[in-house]
Scaffold this motif. Sequence first.
Motif, PDB file in Angstrom:
ATOM      1  N   MET A   1      16.372 -20.810  39.322  1.00  0.00           N
ATOM      2  CA  MET A   1      16.632 -19.879  38.218  1.00  0.00           C
ATOM      3  C   MET A   1      18.106 -20.089  38.121  1.00  0.00           C
ATOM      4  SD  MET A   1      15.093 -15.850  37.836  1.00  0.00           S
ATOM      5  CE  MET A   1      16.382 -15.316  38.636  1.00  0.00           C
ATOM      6  N   TYR A   2      18.439 -19.725  36.566  1.00  0.00           N
ATOM      7  CA  TYR A   2      19.565 -19.751  36.034  1.00  0.00           C
ATOM      8  C   TYR A   2      20.492 -17.499  36.431  1.00  0.00           C
ATOM      9  CZ  TYR A   2      19.328 -24.386  33.834  1.00  0.00           C
ATOM     10  OH  TYR A   2      18.764 -25.024  33.591  1.00  0.00           O
ATOM     11  N   ARG A   3      21.637 -18.071  36.381  1.00  0.00           N
ATOM     12  CA  ARG A   3      22.268 -16.944  36.308  1.00  0.00           C
ATOM     13  C   ARG A   3      23.253 -16.735  35.097  1.00  0.00           C
ATOM     14  NH1 ARG A   3      22.262 -11.798  39.153  1.00  0.00           N
ATOM     15  NH2 ARG A   3      20.769 -12.280  40.843  1.00  0.00           N
ATOM     16  N   LEU A   4      23.609 -15.704  34.859  1.00  0.00           N
ATOM     17  CA  LEU A   4      23.818 -15.662  33.172  1.00  0.00           C
ATOM     18  C   LEU A   4      25.496 -14.728  33.610  1.00  0.00           C
ATOM     19  CD1 LEU A   4      24.630 -16.947  30.831  1.00  0.00           C
ATOM     20  CD2 LEU A   4      23.106 -15.592  29.235  1.00  0.00           C
ATOM     21  N   TYR A   5      25.773 -14.688  33.827  1.00  0.00           N
ATOM     22  CA  TYR A   5      27.254 -13.609  32.700  1.00  0.00           C
ATOM     23  C   TYR A   5      27.605 -13.539  31.499  1.00  0.00           C
ATOM     24  CZ  TYR A   5      27.612 -13.400  38.157  1.00  0.00           C
ATOM     25  OH  TYR A   5      27.939 -13.795  39.611  1.00  0.00           O
ATOM     26  N   TYR A   6      26.852 -12.164  30.980  1.00  0.00           N
ATOM     27  CA  TYR A   6      26.926 -11.854  30.225  1.00  0.00           C
ATOM     28  C   TYR A   6      27.193 -10.775  28.878  1.00  0.00           C
ATOM     29  CZ  TYR A   6      23.917  -9.001  29.228  1.00  0.00           C
ATOM     30  OH  TYR A   6      22.745  -7.023  29.102  1.00  0.00           O
ATOM     31  N   ALA A   7      27.626 -10.649  27.841  1.00  0.00           N
ATOM     32  CA  ALA A   7      28.368  -9.581  27.187  1.00  0.00           C
ATOM     33  C   ALA A   7      28.047  -9.491  25.997  1.00  0.00           C
ATOM     34  CB  ALA A   7      29.218  -9.213  26.993  1.00  0.00           C
ATOM     35  N   PRO A   8      27.192  -7.634  26.131  1.00  0.00           N
ATOM     36  CA  PRO A   8      26.119  -8.304  24.764  1.00  0.00           C
ATOM     37  C   PRO A   8      26.600  -8.471  22.849  1.00  0.00           C
ATOM     38  CG  PRO A   8      25.403  -6.546  25.799  1.00  0.00           C
ATOM     39  CD  PRO A   8      26.752  -6.973  26.469  1.00  0.00           C
ATOM     40  N   ALA A  10      28.411 -11.235  22.531  1.00  0.00           N
ATOM     41  CA  ALA A  10      29.571 -12.503  22.861  1.00  0.00           C
ATOM     42  C   ALA A  10      29.025 -13.769  23.212  1.00  0.00           C
ATOM     43  CB  ALA A  10      30.831 -11.786  24.350  1.00  0.00           C
ATOM     44  N   ALA A  11      30.176 -14.155  23.118  1.00  0.00           N
ATOM     45  CA  ALA A  11      30.004 -16.049  22.996  1.00  0.00           C
ATOM     46  C   ALA A  11      28.907 -15.876  24.124  1.00  0.00           C
ATOM     47  CB  ALA A  11      31.363 -16.604  23.399  1.00  0.00           C
ATOM     48  N   SER A  12      28.247 -15.293  25.003  1.00  0.00           N
ATOM     49  CA  SER A  12      26.627 -15.442  25.926  1.00  0.00           C
ATOM     50  C   SER A  12      25.882 -15.501  25.511  1.00  0.00           C
ATOM     51  CB  SER A  12      27.090 -14.222  26.782  1.00  0.00           C
ATOM     52  OG  SER A  12      27.376 -13.176  27.072  1.00  0.00           O
ATOM     53  N   LEU A  13      26.241 -14.961  24.206  1.00  0.00           N
ATOM     54  CA  LEU A  13      24.529 -14.317  23.012  1.00  0.00           C
ATOM     55  C   LEU A  13      24.182 -15.806  22.528  1.00  0.00           C
ATOM     56  CD1 LEU A  13      23.927 -12.472  19.867  1.00  0.00           C
ATOM     57  CD2 LEU A  13      23.962 -14.946  19.948  1.00  0.00           C
ATOM     58  N   VAL A  14      24.931 -17.573  22.857  1.00  0.00           N
ATOM     59  CA  VAL A  14      24.188 -18.627  22.508  1.00  0.00           C
ATOM     60  C   VAL A  14      23.160 -18.878  23.330  1.00  0.00           C
ATOM     61  CG1 VAL A  14      26.147 -19.426  22.173  1.00  0.00           C
ATOM     62  CG2 VAL A  14      24.224 -20.378  20.767  1.00  0.00           C
ATOM     63  N   VAL A  15      24.050 -18.813  24.299  1.00  0.00           N
ATOM     64  CA  VAL A  15      23.580 -19.079  26.188  1.00  0.00           C
ATOM     65  C   VAL A  15      22.349 -18.353  26.464  1.00  0.00           C
ATOM     66  CG1 VAL A  15      23.537 -19.882  28.539  1.00  0.00           C
ATOM     67  CG2 VAL A  15      26.107 -20.273  26.523  1.00  0.00           C
ATOM     68  N   HIS A  16      22.400 -17.149  26.122  1.00  0.00           N
ATOM     69  CA  HIS A  16      21.124 -15.852  26.420  1.00  0.00           C
ATOM     70  C   HIS A  16      20.387 -16.674  25.932  1.00  0.00           C
ATOM     71  CE1 HIS A  16      19.456 -11.894  27.519  1.00  0.00           C
ATOM     72  NE2 HIS A  16      19.014 -13.237  27.939  1.00  0.00           N
ATOM     73  N   TRP A  17      20.429 -16.403  24.082  1.00  0.00           N
ATOM     74  CA  TRP A  17      19.071 -17.122  22.994  1.00  0.00           C
ATOM     75  C   TRP A  17      19.085 -18.122  23.558  1.00  0.00           C
ATOM     76  CZ3 TRP A  17      20.434 -17.495  17.511  1.00  0.00           C
ATOM     77  CH2 TRP A  17      19.714 -17.569  16.160  1.00  0.00           C
ATOM     78  N   LEU A  18      19.214 -19.259  23.397  1.00  0.00           N
ATOM     79  CA  LEU A  18      19.019 -21.065  24.814  1.00  0.00           C
ATOM     80  C   LEU A  18      17.749 -20.675  25.271  1.00  0.00           C
ATOM     81  CD1 LEU A  18      21.903 -23.380  23.357  1.00  0.00           C
ATOM     82  CD2 LEU A  18      19.313 -23.190  21.879  1.00  0.00           C
ATOM     83  N   LEU A  19      18.348 -19.346  26.442  1.00  0.00           N
ATOM     84  CA  LEU A  19      17.581 -19.409  28.039  1.00  0.00           C
ATOM     85  C   LEU A  19      16.203 -18.991  27.513  1.00  0.00           C
ATOM     86  CD1 LEU A  19      20.150 -18.401  30.320  1.00  0.00           C
ATOM     87  CD2 LEU A  19      19.120 -20.702  30.102  1.00  0.00           C
ATOM     88  N   ILE A  20      16.051 -18.118  27.100  1.00  0.00           N
ATOM     89  CA  ILE A  20      15.024 -18.066  26.015  1.00  0.00           C
ATOM     90  C   ILE A  20      14.119 -18.594  24.419  1.00  0.00           C
ATOM     91  CG2 ILE A  20      13.403 -15.293  24.363  1.00  0.00           C
ATOM     92  CD1 ILE A  20      16.121 -14.152  25.390  1.00  0.00           C
ATOM     93  N   GLU A  21      14.715 -19.072  24.044  1.00  0.00           N
ATOM     94  CA  GLU A  21      14.124 -20.187  23.647  1.00  0.00           C
ATOM     95  C   GLU A  21      13.257 -20.763  23.871  1.00  0.00           C
ATOM     96  OE1 GLU A  21      13.203 -22.281  19.830  1.00  0.00           O
ATOM     97  OE2 GLU A  21      13.963 -19.732  20.157  1.00  0.00           O
ATOM     98  N   MET A  22      14.153 -21.442  24.989  1.00  0.00           N
ATOM     99  CA  MET A  22      13.575 -22.706  26.163  1.00  0.00           C
ATOM    100  C   MET A  22      12.198 -22.742  26.722  1.00  0.00           C
ATOM    101  SD  MET A  22      16.777 -24.284  26.445  1.00  0.00           S
ATOM    102  CE  MET A  22      18.202 -25.882  25.352  1.00  0.00           C
TER     103      MET A  22
END
Length: 209
Positions: A1-8, A10-22
């Motif tokens: 399982m992945y762990r994503l360090y993010y800030a709402p 921020a540039a992490s948004l696209v990574v978070h979005w793709l993880l959800i989409e996939m």
Amino acid sequence: MYRLYYAPGAASLVVHWLLIEMGQPHALQRVDMDARQQKSAEYLALNPNGTVPTLIADGRPLYEAAALVLYLADRHAEAGLAPAVGDPQRGEYCQWLLNLANTVQSPMRLWWYPQDLHGLPEDAVREAARRRVEAAWERLDAHLAARGPYLLGERVSAVDFYLVMLMRWTRKMPRPGDAWPHLGALAGRMKARPSFAALYEREGLSEWR
């Protein structure tokens, strides 16, 4: 399982979005940017640039948003969000990914953080950044008008997710990205995806729905 360090948002948004989409299992670790947690020794050991996102994959940290878009779309090819190596559209796909990073994300950061160019008037930096971003939107809108509705034509890909994140960042600029007709239409289609609603709920976002 992945762990994503993010800030709402921020540039992490696209990574978070793709993880959800996939549909990829992942855990979220919020980074408090206001408290400069991204500059802590603990975080810098993961990402020496002191930025988000950082993605832990197979126990190893990876960073740079554009690189993570490329990595995830290739690793999870079953999602159909990246042309395979050897596909005639692969070159165009890579071209757009790097083009967005260089011609939109780079000046966009200066618009938000003009103080990064020490010693230069912040208003002048922001104005120069605005002109560069708007010129990029003109080129992208013309491309979509001629060859859309997505950057790869009829085929939605990971670069469209990246593009929409960057358009979101311009929502407070004098002329935001979705003010261009073909860019706005693409943004509308991407925001209608169920993964976008899930992303907003999980990050607690409300602007630019």
